[in-house]
Write a protein that holds these residues in place. Structure first.
Motif, PDB file in Angstrom:
ATOM      1  N   ASN A  67      81.333  13.639 -17.256  1.00  0.00           N
ATOM      2  CA  ASN A  67      81.049  14.604 -16.195  1.00  0.00           C
ATOM      3  C   ASN A  67      82.039  15.762 -16.171  1.00  0.00           C
ATOM      4  O   ASN A  67      81.684  16.901 -15.867  1.00  0.00           O
TER       5      ASN A  67
ATOM      6  N   LEU B   8      74.614  11.141 -24.263  1.00  0.00           N
ATOM      7  CA  LEU B   8      75.047  10.440 -23.055  1.00  0.00           C
ATOM      8  C   LEU B   8      75.472   9.010 -23.359  1.00  0.00           C
ATOM      9  O   LEU B   8      76.269   8.424 -22.612  1.00  0.00           O
TER      10      LEU B   8
ATOM     11  N   THR C 134      80.939  10.740 -26.613  1.00  0.00           N
ATOM     12  CA  THR C 134      79.942  10.891 -25.558  1.00  0.00           C
ATOM     13  C   THR C 134      80.344  12.014 -24.601  1.00  0.00           C
ATOM     14  O   THR C 134      81.473  12.480 -24.580  1.00  0.00           O
ATOM     15  N   LYS C 135      79.390  12.389 -23.791  1.00  0.00           N
ATOM     16  CA  LYS C 135      79.591  13.413 -22.779  1.00  0.00           C
ATOM     17  C   LYS C 135      80.102  12.768 -21.494  1.00  0.00           C
ATOM     18  O   LYS C 135      79.626  11.713 -21.078  1.00  0.00           O
TER      19      LYS C 135
ATOM     20  N   LEU D  99      67.303   8.133 -20.774  1.00  0.00           N
ATOM     21  CA  LEU D  99      68.693   8.321 -21.178  1.00  0.00           C
ATOM     22  C   LEU D  99      68.766   8.743 -22.642  1.00  0.00           C
ATOM     23  O   LEU D  99      68.070   8.206 -23.495  1.00  0.00           O
ATOM     24  N   GLU D 100      69.576   9.754 -22.903  1.00  0.00           N
ATOM     25  CA  GLU D 100      69.790  10.221 -24.267  1.00  0.00           C
ATOM     26  C   GLU D 100      70.711   9.242 -24.993  1.00  0.00           C
ATOM     27  O   GLU D 100      71.916   9.231 -24.786  1.00  0.00           O
TER      28      GLU D 100
ATOM     29  N   SER E 156      69.237   7.777 -15.201  1.00  0.00           N
ATOM     30  CA  SER E 156      69.295   9.234 -15.080  1.00  0.00           C
ATOM     31  C   SER E 156      70.584   9.769 -15.679  1.00  0.00           C
ATOM     32  O   SER E 156      71.593   9.054 -15.796  1.00  0.00           O
ATOM     33  N   GLU E 157      70.568  11.033 -16.051  1.00  0.00           N
ATOM     34  CA  GLU E 157      71.779  11.669 -16.578  1.00  0.00           C
ATOM     35  C   GLU E 157      72.894  11.659 -15.537  1.00  0.00           C
ATOM     36  O   GLU E 157      74.056  11.432 -15.862  1.00  0.00           O
ATOM     37  N   GLN E 158      72.549  11.883 -14.282  1.00  0.00           N
ATOM     38  CA  GLN E 158      73.557  11.887 -13.220  1.00  0.00           C
ATOM     39  C   GLN E 158      74.256  10.531 -13.127  1.00  0.00           C
ATOM     40  O   GLN E 158      75.477  10.454 -12.994  1.00  0.00           O
TER      41      GLN E 158
ATOM     42  N   ALA F 238      74.478   8.248 -15.563  1.00  0.00           N
ATOM     43  CA  ALA F 238      75.234   8.029 -16.797  1.00  0.00           C
ATOM     44  C   ALA F 238      76.556   8.767 -16.778  1.00  0.00           C
ATOM     45  O   ALA F 238      77.570   8.272 -17.287  1.00  0.00           O
ATOM     46  N   LEU F 239      76.589   9.943 -16.157  1.00  0.00           N
ATOM     47  CA  LEU F 239      77.799  10.758 -16.143  1.00  0.00           C
ATOM     48  C   LEU F 239      78.731  10.452 -14.987  1.00  0.00           C
ATOM     49  O   LEU F 239      79.956  10.581 -15.128  1.00  0.00           O
TER      50      LEU F 239
END
Length: 361
Positions: A79, A146, A76-77, A2-3, A170-172, A174-175
Protein backbone atom coordinates in the motif's frame (compact mmCIF):
# COMPACT_ATOMS: atom_id res chain seq x y z
CA UNK A 1 -10.14 -11.10 -8.93
CA UNK A 2 -6.78 -10.96 -7.14
CA UNK A 3 -3.80 -10.41 -9.40
CA UNK A 4 -1.78 -13.58 -8.67
CA UNK A 5 1.44 -14.65 -10.33
CA UNK A 6 1.99 -18.41 -10.01
CA UNK A 7 5.58 -19.62 -9.75
CA UNK A 8 7.25 -23.00 -9.98
CA UNK A 9 10.38 -22.75 -7.82
CA UNK A 10 13.39 -24.95 -8.46
CA UNK A 11 13.55 -27.68 -5.77
CA UNK A 12 16.37 -27.44 -3.26
CA UNK A 13 16.88 -23.70 -3.58
CA UNK A 14 16.64 -21.48 -0.54
CA UNK A 15 13.86 -18.90 -0.39
CA UNK A 16 14.40 -15.56 1.40
CA UNK A 17 11.39 -13.35 2.10
CA UNK A 18 11.61 -9.74 3.31
CA UNK A 19 8.71 -7.40 3.93
CA UNK A 20 8.11 -3.77 4.90
CA UNK A 21 11.59 -2.39 4.24
CA UNK A 22 10.09 1.10 4.58
CA UNK A 23 12.88 3.03 2.91
CA UNK A 24 15.69 1.55 5.04
CA UNK A 25 18.30 0.73 2.40
CA UNK A 26 21.22 0.24 4.81
CA UNK A 27 19.17 -2.06 7.03
CA UNK A 28 17.99 -4.06 4.02
CA UNK A 29 21.56 -4.55 2.80
CA UNK A 30 22.61 -5.59 6.31
CA UNK A 31 19.84 -8.18 6.34
CA UNK A 32 20.86 -9.58 2.96
CA UNK A 33 24.45 -9.79 4.21
CA UNK A 34 23.33 -11.53 7.39
CA UNK A 35 21.51 -14.28 5.48
CA UNK A 36 24.39 -14.44 2.96
CA UNK A 37 22.08 -13.83 0.02
CA UNK A 38 23.35 -14.93 -3.40
CA UNK A 39 21.81 -15.03 -6.87
CA UNK A 40 21.28 -18.78 -6.33
CA UNK A 41 18.59 -17.96 -3.75
CA UNK A 42 15.03 -16.96 -4.44
CA UNK A 43 14.38 -13.50 -3.01
CA UNK A 44 10.85 -12.21 -2.40
CA UNK A 45 10.15 -8.66 -1.22
CA UNK A 46 6.60 -8.45 0.07
CA UNK A 47 5.66 -4.82 -0.45
CA UNK A 48 6.16 -1.48 1.30
CA UNK A 49 9.58 -0.66 -0.02
CA UNK A 50 8.69 3.01 0.51
CA UNK A 51 7.74 5.58 3.14
CA UNK A 52 8.62 6.21 6.80
CA UNK A 53 12.38 5.69 6.42
CA UNK A 54 14.99 7.96 4.77
CA UNK A 55 15.62 6.20 1.43
CA UNK A 56 12.35 5.50 -0.41
CA UNK A 57 13.57 6.23 -3.93
CA UNK A 58 16.95 4.55 -3.29
CA UNK A 59 15.28 1.37 -2.04
CA UNK A 60 12.97 1.26 -5.06
CA UNK A 61 15.88 1.66 -7.44
CA UNK A 62 17.94 -0.92 -5.56
CA UNK A 63 15.03 -3.39 -5.72
CA UNK A 64 14.72 -2.74 -9.45
CA UNK A 65 18.42 -3.52 -9.85
CA UNK A 66 18.06 -6.72 -7.85
CA UNK A 67 15.17 -7.83 -10.03
CA UNK A 68 17.08 -7.03 -13.21
CA UNK A 69 20.16 -8.92 -12.01
CA UNK A 70 18.38 -12.20 -11.26
CA UNK A 71 15.36 -14.12 -12.52
CA UNK A 72 14.83 -15.32 -8.95
CA UNK A 73 13.81 -11.97 -7.47
CA UNK A 74 10.06 -11.30 -7.06
CA UNK A 75 8.44 -8.22 -5.57
CA UNK A 76 4.83 -7.63 -4.59
CA UNK A 77 3.00 -4.34 -4.36
CA UNK A 78 2.40 -2.76 -0.94
CA UNK A 79 0.00 0.00 0.00
CA UNK A 80 2.85 2.41 0.71
CA UNK A 81 4.43 1.80 -2.69
CA UNK A 82 1.70 3.46 -4.73
CA UNK A 83 0.83 6.56 -2.70
CA UNK A 84 1.92 8.67 -5.66
CA UNK A 85 -1.25 7.41 -7.35
CA UNK A 86 -3.21 9.90 -5.20
CA UNK A 87 -1.22 12.68 -6.87
CA UNK A 88 -1.72 11.29 -10.36
CA UNK A 89 -5.46 10.95 -9.65
CA UNK A 90 -5.49 14.53 -8.29
CA UNK A 91 -6.89 13.50 -4.92
CA UNK A 92 -6.72 16.72 -2.90
CA UNK A 93 -6.32 14.86 0.40
CA UNK A 94 -2.77 13.89 -0.53
CA UNK A 95 -1.53 17.45 0.02
CA UNK A 96 -1.72 16.99 3.80
CA UNK A 97 0.06 13.65 3.61
CA UNK A 98 2.96 15.12 1.66
CA UNK A 99 3.26 18.11 3.99
CA UNK A 100 3.17 15.96 7.14
CA UNK A 101 5.35 13.05 5.95
CA UNK A 102 8.86 14.27 5.10
CA UNK A 103 10.13 10.68 4.71
CA UNK A 104 8.33 9.84 1.50
CA UNK A 105 9.16 8.90 -2.06
CA UNK A 106 7.13 11.96 -3.05
CA UNK A 107 9.69 14.19 -1.33
CA UNK A 108 12.64 12.10 -2.48
CA UNK A 109 11.66 12.68 -6.11
CA UNK A 110 11.33 16.42 -5.50
CA UNK A 111 14.68 16.67 -3.71
CA UNK A 112 16.50 14.79 -6.46
CA UNK A 113 15.45 17.47 -8.94
CA UNK A 114 16.01 20.29 -6.41
CA UNK A 115 12.31 21.06 -6.20
CA UNK A 116 10.01 21.86 -3.29
CA UNK A 117 6.32 21.25 -2.83
CA UNK A 118 5.70 25.00 -2.88
CA UNK A 119 6.97 25.09 -6.46
CA UNK A 120 3.72 23.48 -7.61
CA UNK A 121 0.32 25.19 -7.58
CA UNK A 122 -1.80 22.14 -8.37
CA UNK A 123 -1.76 18.36 -8.18
CA UNK A 124 -1.94 18.23 -11.97
CA UNK A 125 1.29 20.23 -12.15
CA UNK A 126 2.92 18.04 -9.51
CA UNK A 127 1.73 14.86 -11.22
CA UNK A 128 3.09 16.05 -14.55
CA UNK A 129 6.47 16.60 -12.87
CA UNK A 130 6.49 13.05 -11.48
CA UNK A 131 5.45 11.61 -14.85
CA UNK A 132 8.17 13.52 -16.68
CA UNK A 133 11.05 12.52 -14.41
CA UNK A 134 10.04 9.30 -12.63
CA UNK A 135 7.72 7.40 -14.95
CA UNK A 136 10.01 4.34 -14.95
CA UNK A 137 9.91 3.95 -11.16
CA UNK A 138 6.18 4.62 -10.89
CA UNK A 139 5.25 2.28 -13.71
CA UNK A 140 7.45 -0.41 -12.21
CA UNK A 141 5.80 -0.07 -8.80
CA UNK A 142 2.30 -0.09 -10.27
CA UNK A 143 3.10 -3.19 -12.32
CA UNK A 144 4.08 -5.31 -9.30
CA UNK A 145 1.64 -8.19 -8.75
CA UNK A 146 -0.55 -8.25 -5.67
CA UNK A 147 0.34 -11.85 -4.83
CA UNK A 148 2.58 -14.79 -5.67
CA UNK A 149 1.58 -18.41 -5.29
CA UNK A 150 4.14 -21.22 -5.16
CA UNK A 151 3.79 -24.90 -4.32
CA UNK A 152 4.73 -24.07 -0.72
CA UNK A 153 3.06 -20.74 0.10
CA UNK A 154 1.01 -17.72 -0.93
CA UNK A 155 2.66 -14.32 -0.57
CA UNK A 156 0.57 -11.14 -0.34
CA UNK A 157 1.30 -7.85 1.38
CA UNK A 158 -1.61 -7.55 3.84
CA UNK A 159 -3.83 -10.61 3.53
CA UNK A 160 -6.51 -12.52 1.68
CA UNK A 161 -10.20 -12.53 2.48
CA UNK A 162 -11.55 -15.38 4.61
CA UNK A 163 -13.56 -17.12 1.88
CA UNK A 164 -13.25 -20.36 -0.13
CA UNK A 165 -12.65 -18.40 -3.33
CA UNK A 166 -9.84 -16.37 -1.78
CA UNK A 167 -8.57 -15.60 -5.28
CA UNK A 168 -11.42 -13.07 -5.45
CA UNK A 169 -9.89 -11.01 -2.64
CA UNK A 170 -10.16 -7.30 -3.44
CA UNK A 171 -7.08 -5.21 -4.17
CA UNK A 172 -7.86 -3.04 -1.14
CA UNK A 173 -7.82 -6.10 1.15
CA UNK A 174 -4.64 -7.47 -0.41
CA UNK A 175 -2.86 -4.15 0.10
CA UNK A 176 -4.22 -2.86 3.40
CA UNK A 177 -6.24 -5.46 5.33
CA UNK A 178 -5.69 -4.90 9.08
CA UNK A 179 -4.87 -7.71 11.54
CA UNK A 180 -5.02 -10.58 9.03
CA UNK A 181 -3.67 -13.07 11.57
CA UNK A 182 -6.80 -12.65 13.70
CA UNK A 183 -9.14 -13.16 10.75
CA UNK A 184 -7.74 -16.33 9.21
CA UNK A 185 -8.26 -17.74 5.71
CA UNK A 186 -9.49 -20.77 3.76
CA UNK A 187 -6.58 -21.28 1.39
CA UNK A 188 -4.84 -24.66 1.43
CA UNK A 189 -1.32 -23.25 1.75
CA UNK A 190 0.44 -21.05 4.30
CA UNK A 191 -0.16 -17.36 3.63
CA UNK A 192 2.80 -15.04 4.28
CA UNK A 193 2.00 -11.39 4.96
CA UNK A 194 3.54 -8.16 6.20
CA UNK A 195 1.74 -4.82 6.64
CA UNK A 196 0.46 -5.30 10.21
CA UNK A 197 3.31 -5.40 12.77
CA UNK A 198 3.57 -8.83 14.39
CA UNK A 199 4.06 -7.22 17.82
CA UNK A 200 0.46 -5.99 17.62
CA UNK A 201 -0.60 -9.59 18.29
CA UNK A 202 1.35 -9.89 21.57
CA UNK A 203 -0.93 -8.14 24.08
CA UNK A 204 -0.93 -11.32 26.19
CA UNK A 205 2.30 -12.88 24.92
CA UNK A 206 6.02 -12.21 25.29
CA UNK A 207 6.66 -8.89 23.58
CA UNK A 208 8.55 -9.35 20.32
CA UNK A 209 8.79 -8.02 16.76
CA UNK A 210 9.73 -11.48 15.47
CA UNK A 211 7.65 -13.14 12.76
CA UNK A 212 4.80 -15.34 13.94
CA UNK A 213 4.98 -18.71 12.17
CA UNK A 214 1.70 -20.46 12.93
CA UNK A 215 1.48 -23.83 11.19
CA UNK A 216 -1.99 -24.55 12.58
CA UNK A 217 -3.52 -21.36 11.21
CA UNK A 218 -1.29 -21.57 8.10
CA UNK A 219 -0.23 -17.95 8.53
CA UNK A 220 3.16 -16.29 8.76
CA UNK A 221 2.96 -12.61 9.70
CA UNK A 222 6.36 -10.99 9.41
CA UNK A 223 6.19 -7.20 9.62
CA UNK A 224 8.83 -6.35 12.24
CA UNK A 225 7.67 -2.80 12.84
CA UNK A 226 10.72 -1.32 11.14
CA UNK A 227 10.55 2.52 11.16
CA UNK A 228 7.23 2.30 13.05
CA UNK A 229 8.06 0.84 16.46
CA UNK A 230 10.89 2.14 18.67
CA UNK A 231 12.09 -1.45 19.13
CA UNK A 232 11.23 -2.47 15.56
CA UNK A 233 13.31 -4.62 13.26
CA UNK A 234 13.56 -5.84 9.67
CA UNK A 235 12.76 -9.54 9.44
CA UNK A 236 13.68 -12.20 6.92
CA UNK A 237 11.69 -15.43 6.70
CA UNK A 238 13.71 -18.32 5.26
CA UNK A 239 12.21 -21.38 3.58
CA UNK A 240 14.56 -24.32 3.10
CA UNK A 241 14.04 -28.08 2.94
CA UNK A 242 10.35 -27.69 3.72
CA UNK A 243 10.90 -25.65 6.89
CA UNK A 244 10.39 -21.98 7.77
CA UNK A 245 12.77 -20.05 10.02
CA UNK A 246 13.64 -16.38 10.50
CA UNK A 247 16.29 -13.85 11.46
CA UNK A 248 16.35 -10.06 11.85
CA UNK A 249 18.40 -6.88 12.01
CA UNK A 250 17.52 -3.61 13.71
CA UNK A 251 18.77 -0.09 14.35
CA UNK A 252 19.12 -0.35 18.12
CA UNK A 253 22.85 0.27 18.44
CA UNK A 254 23.20 0.84 22.19
CA UNK A 255 24.53 -2.40 23.70
CA UNK A 256 25.34 -3.49 27.24
CA UNK A 257 26.68 -6.62 28.93
CA UNK A 258 24.68 -8.10 31.80
CA UNK A 259 26.77 -8.06 34.99
CA UNK A 260 24.30 -9.74 37.33
CA UNK A 261 21.99 -12.65 36.54
CA UNK A 262 18.28 -12.12 37.01
CA UNK A 263 15.59 -14.81 36.92
CA UNK A 264 12.11 -13.38 36.49
CA UNK A 265 9.55 -15.06 38.74
CA UNK A 266 6.63 -12.74 38.00
CA UNK A 267 5.69 -14.36 34.66
CA UNK A 268 4.43 -10.98 33.49
CA UNK A 269 4.12 -10.84 29.71
CA UNK A 270 2.44 -8.70 27.10
CA UNK A 271 2.65 -5.53 25.03
CA UNK A 272 0.74 -2.28 24.78
CA UNK A 273 0.30 -1.40 21.10
CA UNK A 274 -1.64 1.14 19.07
CA UNK A 275 -4.53 1.86 19.27
CA UNK A 276 -5.27 0.03 22.54
CA UNK A 277 -3.91 2.64 24.95
CA UNK A 278 -6.73 3.15 27.49
CA UNK A 279 -6.71 1.40 30.88
CA UNK A 280 -8.62 0.79 34.04
CA UNK A 281 -6.26 0.96 37.04
CA UNK A 282 -6.25 -2.09 39.30
CA UNK A 283 -3.21 -1.69 41.56
CA UNK A 284 -0.40 0.82 42.05
CA UNK A 285 3.15 -0.30 42.72
CA UNK A 286 6.52 1.42 43.03
CA UNK A 287 7.68 0.98 39.44
CA UNK A 288 4.70 -0.49 37.57
CA UNK A 289 0.90 -0.17 37.67
CA UNK A 290 -1.40 -3.16 37.23
CA UNK A 291 -3.99 -2.21 34.60
CA UNK A 292 -6.77 -3.72 32.55
CA UNK A 293 -6.67 -2.81 28.89
CA UNK A 294 -10.14 -1.42 28.14
CA UNK A 295 -10.22 -2.50 24.49
CA UNK A 296 -8.77 -5.97 24.92
CA UNK A 297 -9.73 -6.95 28.48
CA UNK A 298 -6.09 -7.99 29.01
CA UNK A 299 -4.43 -7.29 32.36
CA UNK A 300 -0.96 -5.77 32.07
CA UNK A 301 1.75 -4.32 34.31
CA UNK A 302 2.62 -0.99 32.67
CA UNK A 303 5.75 1.00 33.57
CA UNK A 304 4.66 4.08 35.49
CA UNK A 305 6.55 6.51 33.26
CA UNK A 306 4.51 5.38 30.27
CA UNK A 307 1.13 6.20 31.85
CA UNK A 308 -0.74 9.50 31.54
CA UNK A 309 -3.45 10.23 34.11
CA UNK A 310 -6.07 12.82 33.23
CA UNK A 311 -9.13 12.95 35.46
CA UNK A 312 -10.69 9.49 35.36
CA UNK A 313 -8.83 8.55 32.21
CA UNK A 314 -5.55 6.65 32.14
CA UNK A 315 -3.74 5.87 28.92
CA UNK A 316 -0.34 4.87 27.66
CA UNK A 317 1.93 7.42 26.02
CA UNK A 318 2.51 4.89 23.24
CA UNK A 319 3.61 1.36 22.52
CA UNK A 320 5.56 -0.36 25.29
CA UNK A 321 6.40 -3.86 26.43
CA UNK A 322 4.76 -5.18 29.59
CA UNK A 323 6.99 -8.27 29.57
CA UNK A 324 9.57 -9.04 32.27
CA UNK A 325 12.68 -10.90 31.12
CA UNK A 326 15.33 -13.13 32.66
CA UNK A 327 18.99 -12.53 31.81
CA UNK A 328 22.28 -14.31 32.46
CA UNK A 329 25.63 -12.82 33.39
CA UNK A 330 27.56 -12.08 30.22
CA UNK A 331 24.50 -11.70 27.98
CA UNK A 332 24.88 -8.87 25.46
CA UNK A 333 21.59 -7.02 25.17
CA UNK A 334 20.26 -4.00 23.29
CA UNK A 335 19.04 -1.09 25.39
CA UNK A 336 15.77 0.49 24.30
CA UNK A 337 15.08 2.74 27.31
CA UNK A 338 17.35 3.25 30.31
CA UNK A 339 15.67 6.46 31.51
CA UNK A 340 13.01 4.94 33.78
CA UNK A 341 13.43 4.35 37.52
CA UNK A 342 14.41 0.91 38.75
CA UNK A 343 14.18 -0.99 35.46
CA UNK A 344 15.66 -0.93 31.96
CA UNK A 345 13.79 -1.83 28.77
CA UNK A 346 15.90 -4.19 26.64
CA UNK A 347 15.84 -6.50 23.63
CA UNK A 348 17.68 -9.82 23.94
CA UNK A 349 19.36 -11.72 21.12
CA UNK A 350 16.20 -13.79 20.59
CA UNK A 351 14.30 -10.56 19.82
CA UNK A 352 12.27 -10.59 23.03
CA UNK A 353 11.58 -7.13 24.44
CA UNK A 354 11.04 -6.52 28.14
CA UNK A 355 12.12 -5.09 31.48
CA UNK A 356 15.01 -6.11 33.74
CA UNK A 357 16.14 -4.52 37.03
CA UNK A 358 18.69 -1.76 36.42
CA UNK A 359 20.97 -3.52 38.94
CA UNK A 360 21.62 -6.19 36.27
CA UNK A 361 23.70 -3.69 34.32
Amino acid sequence: MLEIEKLQLEPGKRVIIVSDIHASKELFIRLLDKVVYTSEDYLFINGDLCEKGPNSLEVVRYAMELEQSSNRVFITKGNCDILFQYVLDENEGVWNYIKNQPNSILHDMLHLKQKKLDDFSSLKELGDFYREHFSNEMEWLISRPLAYETDAFILVHAGIENRPDWENTSEQSALAMPSFYEQGHEAEKPVIVGHWPAVNYTADKISSNNPIIDTEKKIITMDGGNQIKSDGQLNAVLYENGHFSYTFVDEIYKRATVRQEHKDLTERIGTVTYPNYEFTLLKDDTFFTFCENKSLGVKQWVKNEYLIHSGRTTRSKGDVSTTFLSVHEGDVISIINADCTGYVLIKNKQGEVGWIPESCL
